[in-house]
Write a protein that holds these residues in place. Sequence first.
Motif, short mmCIF file in Angstrom:
data_model
loop_
_atom_site.label_atom_id
_atom_site.label_comp_id
_atom_site.label_asym_id
_atom_site.label_seq_id
_atom_site.Cartn_x
_atom_site.Cartn_y
_atom_site.Cartn_z
N SER A 1 -96.31 -5.43 27.12
CA SER A 1 -97.22 -5.56 25.98
C SER A 1 -96.65 -6.50 24.91
CB SER A 1 -97.50 -4.19 25.36
OG SER A 1 -96.29 -3.57 24.95
N ILE A 2 -95.31 -6.54 24.83
CA ILE A 2 -94.62 -7.49 23.96
C ILE A 2 -93.49 -8.12 24.78
CG2 ILE A 2 -95.15 -6.28 21.82
CD1 ILE A 2 -92.28 -5.16 21.89
N GLU A 3 -93.01 -9.26 24.35
CA GLU A 3 -91.92 -9.90 25.08
C GLU A 3 -90.65 -9.08 24.95
OE1 GLU A 3 -89.46 -13.95 24.47
OE2 GLU A 3 -91.56 -14.25 25.08
N LYS A 4 -90.08 -8.69 26.09
CA LYS A 4 -88.82 -7.94 26.06
C LYS A 4 -88.11 -8.06 27.39
CE LYS A 4 -90.80 -3.40 27.25
NZ LYS A 4 -90.92 -2.00 26.81
N GLY A 5 -86.79 -7.91 27.36
CA GLY A 5 -86.00 -8.02 28.56
C GLY A 5 -84.58 -8.39 28.23
N ASP A 6 -83.90 -9.05 29.17
CA ASP A 6 -82.53 -9.49 28.95
C ASP A 6 -82.38 -10.90 29.51
OD1 ASP A 6 -82.19 -9.23 31.77
OD2 ASP A 6 -81.65 -7.13 31.52
N GLU A 7 -81.16 -11.38 29.61
CA GLU A 7 -80.96 -12.77 30.01
C GLU A 7 -81.25 -13.02 31.49
OE1 GLU A 7 -76.08 -12.42 30.49
OE2 GLU A 7 -76.98 -14.11 29.45
N LEU A 8 -81.45 -11.96 32.26
CA LEU A 8 -81.77 -12.10 33.69
C LEU A 8 -83.24 -11.86 34.01
CD1 LEU A 8 -78.73 -10.35 35.43
CD2 LEU A 8 -79.17 -12.80 35.24
N ASN A 9 -83.94 -11.17 33.12
CA ASN A 9 -85.31 -10.77 33.46
C ASN A 9 -86.10 -10.53 32.17
OD1 ASN A 9 -87.66 -9.27 34.31
ND2 ASN A 9 -86.59 -8.84 36.22
N MET A 10 -87.16 -11.29 31.96
CA MET A 10 -87.95 -11.20 30.74
C MET A 10 -89.40 -10.90 31.05
SD MET A 10 -87.75 -11.37 27.43
CE MET A 10 -86.16 -12.19 27.21
N GLY A 11 -89.89 -9.79 30.50
CA GLY A 11 -91.31 -9.46 30.62
C GLY A 11 -92.07 -10.06 29.45
N ARG A 12 -93.24 -10.64 29.75
CA ARG A 12 -94.04 -11.28 28.70
C ARG A 12 -95.48 -10.79 28.81
NH1 ARG A 12 -90.52 -15.45 30.76
NH2 ARG A 12 -89.17 -16.28 29.12
N PRO A 13 -96.23 -10.80 27.70
CA PRO A 13 -97.64 -10.39 27.76
C PRO A 13 -98.46 -11.29 28.67
CG PRO A 13 -96.84 -10.45 25.49
CD PRO A 13 -95.78 -11.10 26.32
N VAL A 14 -99.50 -10.74 29.26
CA VAL A 14 -100.42 -11.53 30.08
C VAL A 14 -100.97 -12.69 29.26
CG1 VAL A 14 -102.64 -11.50 31.30
CG2 VAL A 14 -101.03 -9.60 31.59
N SER A 15 -101.21 -12.43 27.98
CA SER A 15 -101.76 -13.47 27.11
C SER A 15 -100.85 -14.69 26.98
CB SER A 15 -102.05 -12.90 25.71
OG SER A 15 -100.86 -12.40 25.12
N THR A 16 -99.54 -14.49 27.11
CA THR A 16 -98.61 -15.62 27.05
C THR A 16 -98.85 -16.56 28.22
OG1 THR A 16 -96.92 -14.31 25.92
CG2 THR A 16 -96.17 -16.30 27.06
N VAL B 1 -93.72 -15.51 42.82
CA VAL B 1 -93.53 -14.07 42.96
C VAL B 1 -92.22 -13.68 42.30
CG1 VAL B 1 -93.36 -12.13 44.57
CG2 VAL B 1 -94.83 -14.08 45.14
N THR B 2 -92.30 -13.03 41.17
CA THR B 2 -91.15 -12.57 40.37
C THR B 2 -90.10 -13.67 40.21
OG1 THR B 2 -90.03 -11.54 42.28
CG2 THR B 2 -91.55 -10.16 41.01
N VAL B 3 -90.56 -14.84 39.83
CA VAL B 3 -89.68 -16.00 39.63
C VAL B 3 -89.66 -16.42 38.16
CG1 VAL B 3 -89.40 -18.46 40.11
CG2 VAL B 3 -89.84 -16.88 41.97
N LEU B 4 -90.84 -16.58 37.57
CA LEU B 4 -90.91 -17.02 36.18
C LEU B 4 -90.28 -16.00 35.24
CD1 LEU B 4 -94.53 -18.48 36.12
CD2 LEU B 4 -92.39 -19.75 36.18
N GLN B 5 -90.29 -14.74 35.61
CA GLN B 5 -89.67 -13.72 34.77
C GLN B 5 -88.15 -13.91 34.66
OE1 GLN B 5 -91.18 -10.58 37.32
NE2 GLN B 5 -89.10 -9.92 37.83
N HIS B 6 -87.58 -14.61 35.62
CA HIS B 6 -86.14 -14.90 35.55
C HIS B 6 -85.84 -16.16 34.72
CE1 HIS B 6 -85.06 -11.68 38.22
NE2 HIS B 6 -85.89 -12.11 39.15
N ASN B 7 -86.89 -16.91 34.37
CA ASN B 7 -86.71 -18.02 33.43
C ASN B 7 -86.75 -17.45 32.02
OD1 ASN B 7 -86.85 -20.92 34.78
ND2 ASN B 7 -88.22 -19.58 35.93
N THR B 8 -85.63 -16.90 31.61
CA THR B 8 -85.58 -16.19 30.33
C THR B 8 -85.50 -17.15 29.14
OG1 THR B 8 -83.19 -15.91 30.64
CG2 THR B 8 -84.60 -14.10 31.32
N ASN B 9 -85.14 -18.39 29.41
CA ASN B 9 -85.25 -19.43 28.39
C ASN B 9 -86.72 -19.81 28.28
OD1 ASN B 9 -85.56 -22.46 27.76
ND2 ASN B 9 -83.50 -22.01 27.00
#
Length: 253
Positions: free
Chosen positions: A156-171, A121-129
């Motif tokens: 829809s596209i990968e975007k965010g910062d070093e603390l929180n990264m949003g990625r497409p569902v397809s990823t 739950v909102t964990v992998l989004q913090h793995n910005t590496n």
Amino acid sequence: MNYQPEKYWSKVAQEITKRNKGNVIAGDDEPYYVYKRQQFLKIFDKIDFKGKSVLELGSGPGGNLKIVAQHQPARLVGIDISENMLQLAAENLKNYPVELIKTDGTGIPLPDNSIDIVYSVTVLQHNTNYEMFKLYLEEMGRVSRDKVILFERTESIEKGDELNMGRPVSTYANILQNKGFKLIATQYLPIHASYYVCGAIRKVFNPKNRIEGEPLTKLSLFLENITLPITQIIDKFWIQQREVTKMEFQKIK
């Protein structure tokens, strides 16, 4: 800011402890996050955990584990990178049969196909590496013998910062497909108007160096409380395919 997950989330755990309000949600208990939590639980609480072995990756102070425990799983495991978080979870879950395990950042220390349902739950989004993100998503697939369920920020596209990264569902889908899983359902939390408005309030009326877990200013709390009744109505009709998304993956037999 050089984001170091273990150090960062240990600091958040310390902030939660300072507040001493029994907060087992995450790092924040501001009005918006309480509302977001309510919306999340409407979906999360419908998952059938009864009689299953269940693992949460990034279990934090144990709020989600407590919900799962009430569904009477056969086995319940929480994994976190922060010893401080695990200590909070142990206290919050002292009346429940839960196994708490520390990860050293190199994987999940459990055998292949050993858990029925693995979720985050909102964990992998913090793995910005990306490599760390991919490693843990693959590890979730390796350990699960039935389902992987994710509640993570998507874009829809990968975007965010070093603390929180949003990625497409397809990823997410492509990585788990390589581990033998198929995406069978997606669902988006109806929180988008509140997300934008409360996010703007939080950003404008709080110090830039505030970290998750630190209390908000009284003014921002006041503004969130008076705007949320309006934005909650808009949320019901304005649902975007982004932000917190439930992604359910089934292992292909």
